[in-house]
Design an enzyme around this catalytic site. Structure first.
Site, mmCIF file in Angstrom:
data_model
loop_
_atom_site.group_PDB
_atom_site.id
_atom_site.type_symbol
_atom_site.label_atom_id
_atom_site.label_comp_id
_atom_site.label_asym_id
_atom_site.label_seq_id
_atom_site.Cartn_x
_atom_site.Cartn_y
_atom_site.Cartn_z
ATOM 1 N N GLU A 1 0.826 -1.230 0.000
ATOM 2 C CA GLU A 1 0.000 0.000 0.000
ATOM 3 C C GLU A 1 0.852 1.268 0.000
ATOM 4 O OE1 GLU A 1 -3.019 -0.348 3.087
ATOM 5 O OE2 GLU A 1 -4.046 -1.905 1.932
ATOM 6 N N TYR B 1 -11.549 -3.490 1.407
ATOM 7 C CA TYR B 1 -12.348 -3.977 2.533
ATOM 8 C C TYR B 1 -13.755 -3.414 2.375
ATOM 9 C CZ TYR B 1 -7.949 -5.501 4.560
ATOM 10 O OH TYR B 1 -6.751 -6.142 4.772
ATOM 11 N N GLU C 1 -5.382 -8.570 -0.372
ATOM 12 C CA GLU C 1 -6.117 -8.237 0.871
ATOM 13 C C GLU C 1 -7.568 -8.020 0.494
ATOM 14 O OE1 GLU C 1 -4.699 -5.316 3.692
ATOM 15 O OE2 GLU C 1 -2.615 -5.748 3.152
HETATM 16 O O1 AHR Z 1 -5.046 -6.056 6.969
HETATM 17 C C1 AHR Z 1 -4.970 -4.946 7.786
HETATM 18 C C2 AHR Z 1 -4.264 -3.769 7.126
HETATM 19 O O2 AHR Z 1 -5.090 -3.262 6.115
HETATM 20 C C3 AHR Z 1 -2.968 -4.088 6.422
HETATM 21 O O3 AHR Z 1 -1.881 -4.036 7.273
HETATM 22 C C4 AHR Z 1 -2.877 -3.002 5.398
HETATM 23 O O4 AHR Z 1 -2.147 -3.397 4.276
HETATM 24 C C5 AHR Z 1 -4.311 -2.665 5.100
HETATM 25 O O5 AHR Z 1 -4.542 -1.304 5.094
#
Ligand code: AHR
Length: 546
Positions: free
Chosen positions: A208, A279, A331
């Protein structure tokens, strides 16, 4: 399939140019709208496809909160072995058969000095870790992870520090891990008791690096050049490695897509893949708090995959390169509750409780949707990691005395167990429902039609097995899936399992661990035409012998 029926299937499946425009539902080319609670699905072997890569079902283990310490490593606990590894966590992860696990971060990697975590444990320094403001004892490091990975039967996906780290130490790291012997860093590994090189094949070039929260954040051009330089040197150490450039951290970054383009313009020739992260959540900005919108968020993930693919292909065109990049969605998960400051700040403590998201039934259903999306896009997505695996935004949670399976464990386990081989081509005709843009964050604001049923199917030619995975987004009604197979005929239903329930907000606890679990559905009759009844609010797999 003969030529004319093949053409018919292709055009009905929306796999021809004309079909795509006519049948588009939320950008899904093989879906078309129809009314009624029965969705009709044609399954066939239309396109010549390779087997999908099982690394699609990977996970992630970061030095963060209680993920490593008290999660997988807990010396002195009666549940741990002589190395300090929690045996219950090993058993759970091994039983899942997770193909690849990303380590050591995440944000953590951008400040990590890997040298602190190798060699005799008594000499390893305790440091203040700055991504999560936590105490890092370094009692678990790279070689310990390799031992643990072996114990759970997974492949490592390691990350370089491109934040505070320089190219010298990045190259030293890969030399330490992958070079056989006779050099400074390979001999250091051997002196630490690891005679054989670890031969790590997949590496992330940082994490990131577009994020203002990231230690050592760079501009896209700066990062692209640094990544290119490290990649070029890494290939001298080991010509067989697969290197993944950092793509955008999520779809709301102001630099989204331009970051990816600029990075790839700098390093396309030296990298193999580009990363995607995202997410999702049932929160006002992303879903308006509406479960029907939330359960469509795997289609937002799907759009992100298409957008990053388009950028990668644009840069391929700019360079007239013969190489096609693959995507690493390294992720992904639901994460929106344990996200405020107190869940992110370790306050200088050892193994603090951070990002300990409690997952409910609707999160499990969407997890099934994400897995469907990854499978559907598996011609471009080669690697993907559920973030994470233990304690931190995780399917598994440990306490000092036991381990708990959260709701999202169950769809993940189903896919790991049954998805094999190649993707079948599907033509789906079914009812849709509208979702609305009003009030949502720009990257989630869409007026679209969403299919109630989200279906994919895999075909394992060697074992002669088909597995159908179906998310029923209908919150009130059972729906029927009417399958008709074109060139393979099921002879037997081997298993039919579902994750469902009456309460979308139900979740498991140590006291009550079976609120959301997998249950068996009554077997239906197998045949070239067969019908499956999908409960309302469910994620179901049907495993068939063909
Ligand atoms: O998975 C949690 C965090 O979310 C990770 O460390 C990061 O890469 C992302 O922002």
């Amino acid at each position: 399939m003969n030529r004319s029926s093949r053409r018919k299937f292709l055009s009905q499946a929306g796999l021809t140019g004309a079909g795509i425009a006519a049948a588009s539902v939320f950008g899904l080319p093989s879906y078309s709208q129809a009314s009624g609670r029965t969705a009709r699905v044609k399954l066939g072997l239309v396109a010549p496809r390779a087997e999908f890569n099982r690394r699609l079902f990977g996970a992630f283990l970061e030095h963060l909160g209680r993920s490593i310490y008290t999660g997988v490593y807990d010396p002195g606990n009666p549940l741990s072995d002589e190395r300090g590894f929690r045996k219950d966590a090993i058993r759970e992860v091994a039983d899942l058969h997770v193909p690849i696990i990303r380590y050591p971060g995440g944000n953590f990697v951008s400040g990590y000095n890997w040298l602190d975590g190798v060699g005799p444990k008594k000499n390893r320094p305790t440091v203040l870790e700055r991504a999560w403001n936590s105490l890092e004892t370094n009692q678990f490091g790279t070689n310990d992870f390799m031992d643990w990975a072996k114990a759970v039967g997974t492949e490592p996906l390691l990350g370089f520090n491109l934040g505070t780290g320089n190219s010298e130490m990045a190259i030293a790291y890969i030399e330490y891990c992958n070079f056989a012997k006779g050099t400074k860093w390979s001999d250091l590994r051997r002196s630490h008791g690891y005679e054989q090189p670890h031969k790590v094949k997949y590496w992330c070039l940082g994490n990131e690096m577009d994020g203002p929260w990231q230690m050592g954040r760079l501009t896209a051009r700066e990062y692209g050049r640094k990544a290119r330089d490290i990649a070029q040197q890494a290939r001298i150490i080991d010509a067989d490695v697969n290197l993944i450039a950092c793509g955008s951290s999520n779809t709301i970054m102001p630099t989204y897509l331009n970051w990816d383009r600029e990075v790839l313009e700098e390093c396309y020739d030296q990298v193999d893949g580009i990363s995607l992260h995202n997410y999702f959540g049932n929160e006002p900005q992303l879903s308006g708090g509406k479960s029907e919108r939330f359960l469509a968020q795997n289609l937002d993930m799907e759009r992100q995959i298409r957008e990053i693919t388009a950028v990668a292909d644009l840069v391929q065109g700019l360079y007239r390169s013969p190489k096609k990049l693959w995507l690493s969605f390294d992720e992904w998960n639901v994460w929106y509750r344990a996200r405020s400051h107190e869940h992110l700040d370790g306050k200088g403590q050892f193994a603090p409780h951070l990002l300990e998201e409690v997952y409910n039934l609707e999160d499990a259903l969407l997890t099934g949707g994400f897995l469907n999306t990854l499978m559907r896009q598996s011609d471009r997505v080669r690697v993907a990691c559920l973030a994470q695996i233990v304690n931190v935004i995780a399917p598994l949670v440990t306490s000092p005395t036991g381990i708990l399976r959260q709701s999202i464990y169950f769809p993940y386990a189903l896919v790991l167990k049954y998805a094999r081989g190649r993707m079948l081509d599907l033509e789906v005709e079914g009812e849709t429902y509208p979702i609305h843009a009003a009030g949502l964050r720009a990257d989630f604001a869409r007026n679209e039609e969403v299919p109630f049923l989200d279906v994919v199917a895999t075909y394992d030619a060697k074992e002669k097995r088909v597995a159908v995975f179906a998310l029923n987004r209908d919150l009130s009604n059972e729906r029927e899936l009417s399958l008709s197979f074109d060139d393979i005929a099921p002879s037997k239903v081997l298993a039919c399992e579902t994750v469902t329930g009456t309460d979308l907000k139900a979740f498991n606890t140590f006291e009550n661990p079976n609120k959301v679990v997998t249950t068996k559905l009554d077997a239906m009759k197998a045949g070239a035409k067969m019908t499956i009844k999908l409960p309302a609010r469910s994620y179901t797999v049907v495993h068939l012998a063909v």
